[in-house]
Design an enzyme around this catalytic site. Structure first.
Site, PDB file in Angstrom:
ATOM      1  N   CYS B  35      53.518  14.923 -55.263  1.00  0.00           N
ATOM      2  CA  CYS B  35      52.998  14.053 -56.321  1.00  0.00           C
ATOM      3  C   CYS B  35      53.343  12.700 -56.223  1.00  0.00           C
ATOM      4  O   CYS B  35      52.447  11.549 -56.677  1.00  0.00           O
ATOM      5  CB  CYS B  35      53.233  14.143 -57.534  1.00  0.00           C
ATOM      6  SG  CYS B  35      54.544  13.465 -58.445  1.00  0.00           S
ATOM      7  N   ASP B  37      56.244  10.754 -55.867  1.00  0.00           N
ATOM      8  CA  ASP B  37      57.284   9.947 -56.471  1.00  0.00           C
ATOM      9  C   ASP B  37      58.602  11.033 -56.417  1.00  0.00           C
ATOM     10  O   ASP B  37      58.684  11.633 -57.024  1.00  0.00           O
ATOM     11  CB  ASP B  37      56.819   8.865 -58.007  1.00  0.00           C
ATOM     12  CG  ASP B  37      55.313   8.093 -57.544  1.00  0.00           C
ATOM     13  OD1 ASP B  37      55.714   6.854 -57.007  1.00  0.00           O
ATOM     14  OD2 ASP B  37      54.236   8.872 -58.764  1.00  0.00           O
ATOM     15  N   CYS B  61      55.579   4.418 -55.475  1.00  0.00           N
ATOM     16  CA  CYS B  61      54.709   3.327 -55.454  1.00  0.00           C
ATOM     17  C   CYS B  61      55.567   1.658 -55.921  1.00  0.00           C
ATOM     18  O   CYS B  61      56.349   1.768 -56.534  1.00  0.00           O
ATOM     19  CB  CYS B  61      52.999   3.241 -55.702  1.00  0.00           C
ATOM     20  SG  CYS B  61      54.150   3.472 -57.999  1.00  0.00           S
ATOM     21  N   CYS B 105      54.498   7.067 -63.728  1.00  0.00           N
ATOM     22  CA  CYS B 105      55.889   5.852 -63.521  1.00  0.00           C
ATOM     23  C   CYS B 105      56.458   5.502 -64.334  1.00  0.00           C
ATOM     24  O   CYS B 105      57.781   6.470 -63.840  1.00  0.00           O
ATOM     25  CB  CYS B 105      54.825   4.997 -62.674  1.00  0.00           C
ATOM     26  SG  CYS B 105      54.194   5.293 -61.104  1.00  0.00           S
TER      27      CYS B 105
END
Ligand code: PLP
Lengths: 386, 135
Positions: B35, B37, B61, B105
């Site tokens: 995915c 992260d 990211c 996130c």
């Protein structure tokens, strides 16, 4: 220093092309009008058509102007499918979203789709393609050069594999990335339909063309007047087309000079990062990719954070394709090549252009190692891999 | 793409509390490479139940790095019970917002925090049991 290494997304417009566009803008007649104003505009459009036909090695009557590469791809495939009742269509697993998503949608609309795989270098598996061909196949659409890796596809072989058994199957190629970057003539490729776009060759955005081989019938997708042989109605983008014509001529006439320079820079860059950064993968075989494109996975870091850090140094690069950045899915292209997920998350596309200089590559080679090192220090994967 | 706020950029370019804690009181590990992260959150808690230190390691990211950094800043000095109430909303707000596609996130950062606290509670229970057994 500002360094633009995202030329596969789009290119800076050249001064010559800019001038051509500006002067064409003064000619405001409608190319379809019969009076002098119209004739002047028509002459501009036809001059550009001739230039593009010469750059592609075809007849000027085989060129249809469109609103860009995406439209050309859609017009080619959907425009042909409107003329046949056959329901099987073939593409590759590595197409640009213009073709990739169109085929996904066609599948939902009831077509049977075969997606042909690639090897670890991102080159099409022709044997697999042959196995999928059948009497029911309407069209085969395989790109000429890939936008993410630059991998050049064996389109002439695709055409002969298809046509030797089924001469009536139509072959389309998306040549948006290949045009102006590698030498080819449509007649040598043998394709029926071929898409190109102006903004990838230092021309304006929103203009493209579709080569339609004489004798091949396709239908319009939007309804309107009799422009572009009834295939693409709507008053022509005269100034944009003028710019495209010149951009095509310049890119093809300068191809050897440009590629000579780009090849040198490419070798220097790959050698440079191999020496200064460990645990990287160059995606694709550099011998079989466009001279301007290098795709590298920096293992254990994530691509977007690399882009952002390089951006702070004024260096513009991208992950995969412009469409992929911003979306959360890893690149379908690297996946098709069998890359593992961590390595494709850390893939960066460096795409040079005709204005790229050696100084810029030196600057990149100076900044890149510390960016990767910094991000790796933050990465939990780095410890695990040691 | 939607732009990152200046606060996100600040935490991305100069992230606070990067690294690991030796002998942590709790660790939260979330995400997977598919995915895109992975976050690891380390906390050090003193005997008054106060988070005295927090560190992170993140593969992800810009937003993932910035939310990790922000969450460590927000919990240091708080009691464990207070820290537990730090939500993904609060982290996002403190960062001046996140682009829609990056909201996950902040969810990941909250999960990492919850897991680190759970881990801390597990460990202190074990310790207490050990002591009780000895006593
Ligand atoms: C291979 C390929 N096909 C199609 C396109 C779409 O072209 P355009 O941006 O002109 O619509 C692009 C560029 O993004 C491309 O790289």
């Amino acid at each position: 220093m500002r360094v633009y290494l995202d030329n596969n997304s789009t290119t800076p417009i050249s001064d010559e092309v800019k001038k051509e566009i500006v002067s064409a803008m003064d000619v405001y007649g409608n190319p379809s009008s019969l009076h002098q104003f119209g004739v002047e505009a028509r002459n501009i459009v036809e001059k550009a058509r001739l230039r593009i036909a010469q750059a592609l090695g075809c007849d000027n009557q085989e060129i249809i102007f469109t609103g860009g590469g995406t439209e050309s791809d859609n017009l080619a495939v959907r425009g042909y499918l409107k003329t046949t009742s056959k329901k099987h269509i073939i593409t590759s697993a590595i197409e640009h979203h213009a073709v990739y998503n169109m085929f996904n949608e066609l599948e939902k609309e009831g077509y049977r789709v075969s997606r042909i795989g690639v090897d670890k270098n991102g080159i099409l598996d022709i044997e697999q393609l042959k196995e999928h061909l059948s009497e029911e196949t309407a069209i085969v659409s395989i790109m000429l050069a890939n936008n993410e890796t630059g991998a050049v596809q064996p389109i002439a072989e695709v055409v002969s594999a298809v046509k030797s058994i089924y001469p009536h199957i139509i072959v389309h190629t998306d040549a948006v990335q290949a045009f102006g970057k590698m030498k080819f003539k449509v007649k040598d490729l043998g394709v029926d339909l071929l898409s190109v776009s102006a903004h990838k060759i230092n021309g304006p955005k929103g203009v493209g063309a579709l080569y339609v081989r004489k004798g091949v019938k396709i239908k319009h997708l939007v309804s309107g007047g009799h422009h572009e042989r009834n295939i693409r109605p709507g008053t022509e983008n005269v100034a944009g087309i003028a710019g495209f014509g010149l951009a095509a001529e310049l890119s093809v006439s300068g191809i050897d000079r440009n590629n000579g320079q780009l090849e040198k820079l490419k070798i220097k860059f790959i050698k440079g990062i191999r020496e200064s950064i460990d645990n990287i993968t160059v995606n694709g075989d550099p011998e079989k990719t466009l001279s301007n494109t290098v795709n590298v996975s920096f293992n254990n870091v994530e691509g977007e954070s690399v882009i952002m850090m390089l951006d702070m140094h004024g260096i513009a690069v991208s992950t995969g394709s412009a469409c992929t950045s911003g979306s959360l899915e890893p690149s379908h292209v690297l996946k098709a090549m069998g890359a593992d997920p961590v390595s494709s998350q850390g893939s960066i596309r460096f795409s040079m252009g005709k204005y790229t200089t050696e100084d810029e590559i030196d600057y990149l080679l100076e900044k890149l190692p510390s960016v990767i090192e910094r991000l790796r220090k933050m990465s939990p994967l780095e410890r695990e891999s040691k | 793409m939607e732009q990152y706020s200046s606060k996100v950029m600040e935490h991305f370019t100069s992230p606070k509390n990067v690294g690991e804690i030796e002998n942590p009181s709790g660790v939260g590990h979330v995400g997977n490479p598919v995915c895109g992260d992975i976050m690891e959150l380390y906390i050090k808690v003193d005997d008054k139940e106060v988070v005295t230190d927090a560190k992170f390691k993140t593969f992800g990211c810009g937003a993932a790095i910035a939310t990790s950094s922000m969450v460590t800043e927000m919990i240091i000095g708080k009691t464990v019970d207070e820290a537990e109430k730090v939500s993904n909303r609060a982290v996002t707000e403190a960062l001046g917002g996140l682009p829609k596609v990056k909201m996950h996130c902040s969810v990941l950062a909250e999960e990492a925090l919850k897991k680190a606290i759970d881990d801390y509670r597990e460990r202190s229970k074990d310790e207490k049991n050990n002591k009780d057994n000895k006593g």
